[in-house]
Design an enzyme around this catalytic site. Sequence first.
Site, PDB file in Angstrom:
ATOM      1  N   LYS A  15       5.340   1.740  -3.166  1.00  0.00           N
ATOM      2  CA  LYS A  15       5.227   3.099  -3.710  1.00  0.00           C
ATOM      3  C   LYS A  15       5.469   3.022  -5.202  1.00  0.00           C
ATOM      4  CE  LYS A  15       4.640   7.426  -2.414  1.00  0.00           C
ATOM      5  NZ  LYS A  15       3.846   7.987  -1.305  1.00  0.00           N
TER       6      LYS A  15
ATOM      7  N   LYS B 138       0.859  -1.188   0.000  1.00  0.00           N
ATOM      8  CA  LYS B 138       0.000   0.000   0.000  1.00  0.00           C
ATOM      9  C   LYS B 138       0.884   1.223   0.000  1.00  0.00           C
ATOM     10  CE  LYS B 138      -3.952   2.084   0.408  1.00  0.00           C
ATOM     11  NZ  LYS B 138      -3.618   2.754  -0.876  1.00  0.00           N
TER      12      LYS B 138
ATOM     13  N   ASP C 120      -0.244  10.812  -4.542  1.00  0.00           N
ATOM     14  CA  ASP C 120       0.902  11.459  -3.887  1.00  0.00           C
ATOM     15  C   ASP C 120       1.124  12.743  -4.698  1.00  0.00           C
ATOM     16  OD1 ASP C 120       3.229  10.870  -1.818  1.00  0.00           O
ATOM     17  OD2 ASP C 120       4.248  11.638  -3.566  1.00  0.00           O
TER      18      ASP C 120
ATOM     19  N   LYS D 270       5.643   3.278   8.327  1.00  0.00           N
ATOM     20  CA  LYS D 270       4.483   4.155   8.515  1.00  0.00           C
ATOM     21  C   LYS D 270       3.205   3.317   8.581  1.00  0.00           C
ATOM     22  CE  LYS D 270       4.396   7.509   5.690  1.00  0.00           C
ATOM     23  NZ  LYS D 270       4.237   8.513   4.637  1.00  0.00           N
TER      24      LYS D 270
ATOM     25  N   GLN E 237       7.343   3.826   3.796  1.00  0.00           N
ATOM     26  CA  GLN E 237       5.939   3.414   3.849  1.00  0.00           C
ATOM     27  C   GLN E 237       5.756   2.137   4.672  1.00  0.00           C
ATOM     28  OE1 GLN E 237       3.849   5.445   1.468  1.00  0.00           O
ATOM     29  NE2 GLN E 237       2.256   4.816   2.887  1.00  0.00           N
TER      30      GLN E 237
ATOM     31  N   THR F 254      -4.421  13.437   5.385  1.00  0.00           N
ATOM     32  CA  THR F 254      -2.988  13.590   5.696  1.00  0.00           C
ATOM     33  C   THR F 254      -2.763  14.897   6.463  1.00  0.00           C
ATOM     34  OG1 THR F 254      -2.508  12.369   3.687  1.00  0.00           O
ATOM     35  CG2 THR F 254      -0.661  13.482   4.740  1.00  0.00           C
TER      36      THR F 254
HETATM   37  P1  NDP Z   1       0.610  17.827  -4.192  1.00  0.00           P
HETATM   38  O1  NDP Z   1       1.074  17.492  -5.542  1.00  0.00           O
HETATM   39  O2  NDP Z   1      -0.828  17.993  -3.928  1.00  0.00           O
HETATM   40  O3  NDP Z   1       1.358  19.153  -3.687  1.00  0.00           O
HETATM   41  C1  NDP Z   1       2.728  19.235  -3.598  1.00  0.00           C
HETATM   42  C2  NDP Z   1       3.102  20.648  -3.177  1.00  0.00           C
HETATM   43  O4  NDP Z   1       4.489  20.676  -2.900  1.00  0.00           O
HETATM   44  C3  NDP Z   1       2.845  21.678  -4.253  1.00  0.00           C
HETATM   45  O5  NDP Z   1       2.569  22.917  -3.676  1.00  0.00           O
HETATM   46  C4  NDP Z   1       4.191  21.697  -4.996  1.00  0.00           C
HETATM   47  O6  NDP Z   1       4.451  22.902  -5.686  1.00  0.00           O
HETATM   48  C5  NDP Z   1       5.141  21.551  -3.829  1.00  0.00           C
HETATM   49  N1  NDP Z   1       6.374  20.918  -4.303  1.00  0.00           N
HETATM   50  C6  NDP Z   1       6.500  19.725  -4.920  1.00  0.00           C
HETATM   51  N2  NDP Z   1       7.770  19.503  -5.254  1.00  0.00           N
HETATM   52  C7  NDP Z   1       8.436  20.577  -4.829  1.00  0.00           C
HETATM   53  C8  NDP Z   1       9.789  20.953  -4.890  1.00  0.00           C
HETATM   54  N3  NDP Z   1      10.705  20.151  -5.479  1.00  0.00           N
HETATM   55  N4  NDP Z   1      10.143  22.142  -4.326  1.00  0.00           N
HETATM   56  C9  NDP Z   1       9.227  22.934  -3.747  1.00  0.00           C
HETATM   57  N5  NDP Z   1       7.916  22.648  -3.680  1.00  0.00           N
HETATM   58  C10 NDP Z   1       7.546  21.491  -4.222  1.00  0.00           C
HETATM   59  O7  NDP Z   1       1.243  16.699  -3.227  1.00  0.00           O
HETATM   60  P2  NDP Z   1       0.805  16.282  -1.759  1.00  0.00           P
HETATM   61  O8  NDP Z   1       0.347  17.483  -1.011  1.00  0.00           O
HETATM   62  O9  NDP Z   1      -0.071  15.118  -1.873  1.00  0.00           O
HETATM   63  O10 NDP Z   1       2.199  15.762  -1.166  1.00  0.00           O
HETATM   64  C11 NDP Z   1       3.088  16.621  -0.438  1.00  0.00           C
HETATM   65  C12 NDP Z   1       4.045  15.762   0.385  1.00  0.00           C
HETATM   66  O11 NDP Z   1       3.283  14.984   1.325  1.00  0.00           O
HETATM   67  C13 NDP Z   1       4.891  14.757  -0.387  1.00  0.00           C
HETATM   68  O12 NDP Z   1       6.137  14.604   0.258  1.00  0.00           O
HETATM   69  C14 NDP Z   1       4.101  13.456  -0.241  1.00  0.00           C
HETATM   70  O13 NDP Z   1       4.922  12.314  -0.396  1.00  0.00           O
HETATM   71  C15 NDP Z   1       3.628  13.615   1.190  1.00  0.00           C
HETATM   72  N6  NDP Z   1       2.466  12.797   1.558  1.00  0.00           N
HETATM   73  C16 NDP Z   1       1.289  12.916   0.891  1.00  0.00           C
HETATM   74  C17 NDP Z   1       0.200  12.154   1.269  1.00  0.00           C
HETATM   75  C18 NDP Z   1      -1.142  12.318   0.646  1.00  0.00           C
HETATM   76  O14 NDP Z   1      -2.105  11.729   1.153  1.00  0.00           O
HETATM   77  N7  NDP Z   1      -1.297  13.134  -0.392  1.00  0.00           N
HETATM   78  C19 NDP Z   1       0.304  11.142   2.334  1.00  0.00           C
HETATM   79  C20 NDP Z   1       1.574  11.161   3.036  1.00  0.00           C
HETATM   80  C21 NDP Z   1       2.608  11.937   2.625  1.00  0.00           C
HETATM   81  P3  NDP Z   1       4.402  22.892  -7.308  1.00  0.00           P
HETATM   82  O15 NDP Z   1       2.945  22.836  -7.638  1.00  0.00           O
HETATM   83  O16 NDP Z   1       5.058  24.162  -7.686  1.00  0.00           O
HETATM   84  O17 NDP Z   1       5.159  21.679  -7.762  1.00  0.00           O
END
Ligand code: NDP
Length: 449
Positions: free
Chosen positions: A130, A94, A170, A118, A115, A214
Amino acid sequence: MTTKMDEKLEPIFQEVLSRNPGEVEFHQAVREVLESLGPVIVKYPEFGQHKIIERICEPERQIIFRVPWQDDKGNVQINRGFRVEFNSALGPYKGGLRFHESVYLGIIKFLGFEQIFKNALTGLPIGGGKGGSDFDPKGKSDNEIMRFCQSFMTELYRHLGEYTDVPAGDIGVGSREIGYLFGQYKRITNRYESGVITGKGLNYGGSMVRTEATGYGAVFFVDEMLKVRNESFAEKICVVSGSGNVAIYTIEMINELGGKVVACSDSSGYVYDEKGIDLELVKQLKEVERRRISDYTQYRNHARFITGKSIWDIPCQVAMPSATQNELTGKDAQNLIKNGCIAVGEGANMPTTPEGVKKFLEAGVSFGPGKATNAGGVATSALEMQQNASRDSWTFAYTRERLQDIMKNIHEVTYETAEEFGSPRNYVVGANIAGFIKVANAMVAMGLI
Ligand code: NDP
């Protein structure tokens, strides 16, 4: 403090380095876990005899595939797809799918490795995996996204199943992508197998609170850490990086608990709004219109968009990095500590560099590592699987309560495990050890497989 690696574990780590060259994020994730496990191999010598650590560091299966698709101009495009099925001792693999141009095997392996532990911490029956692609969804039309998702699933479907491997979203994979992926799976297999993917829309098998889970869960976890310090979110100035799924619902729950978020970001820079980030505006810009966060200042003239600087320069009491890996460095940690930060909750996976983690722990900042703090997302995915299996759907209030209970339990387990193994209030050690022991015991019980 993170401890130095036990000398018995050092050769195992060296083996990981030489067997997985160039995968720096994977090395970083493995090192962090192994640094916590010294006292565990003393207490449980059987884990050494069964080579549990060596086996856990080697994925059960790694799938890499070509994803050909056609863009709107009729040009053929080729991306690379990945699924790393890391460990199935506790349940079907998962873990989410990430679509981002930076994706390569090392990123997927670091995420899959994290993961495992977690998912164990959630207490739910899910293994770790993943996947993703180096496909960049930015600027692509809906049709291009759909064609890409269909091609991706045309290969991946044969490896999935509600009892085998269950992906989710993700970075770059939200409800739109999940819809296209599920649609193609259903078409190819001729099965309405809801439990094969999570994060589905509410009208076709999704769970209430999954979108929020999350972010909400991360805030619930930090709230528990604050309670240990006789503190709460009320009146706290907070900074949340990112403006995607995790960041948005982190901000929402901080607001509900009485805190004030003054900054959020995307990869081009951050917005500082001292009156408090207007969440409805961020949702409209990012979720509905898919625009850049810099556009925020067009609607809120007093706010500033800042580029080329670190969001962690802004003074705050609570910091929640919620964008991506290694976005908060040792220098950032130093600044946050100097400015009075008392708690950090990792909404993203491994957003703090090892140097940053060390600084926070040394300064007595309450530090919630991602594998504990952001586990609410996958936990609610497991609740979605439960609802799908029983063809049921729960209310928002009930599902939220389940999520909150799970986050409280994760806090309790990590806190108590850290104490038991001689590192009080070190949630990094607590999470690594508690997650590891659960998986290790299951692996020993199942024999050499
Ligand atoms: P989204 O794609 O919804 O959002 C990602 C955000 O982070 C955007 O604002 C993006 O900006 C920014 N971002 C991505 N890459 C970079 C970078 N290299 N430098 C600066 N900003 C960056 O993703 P999520 O919110 O779902 O995921 C965010 C984090 O949370 C990740 O690490 C993910 O693995 C983790 N996570 C997510 C879960 C979920 O349920 N969604 C569960 C557990 C962990 P831009 O649009 O400019 O790229």
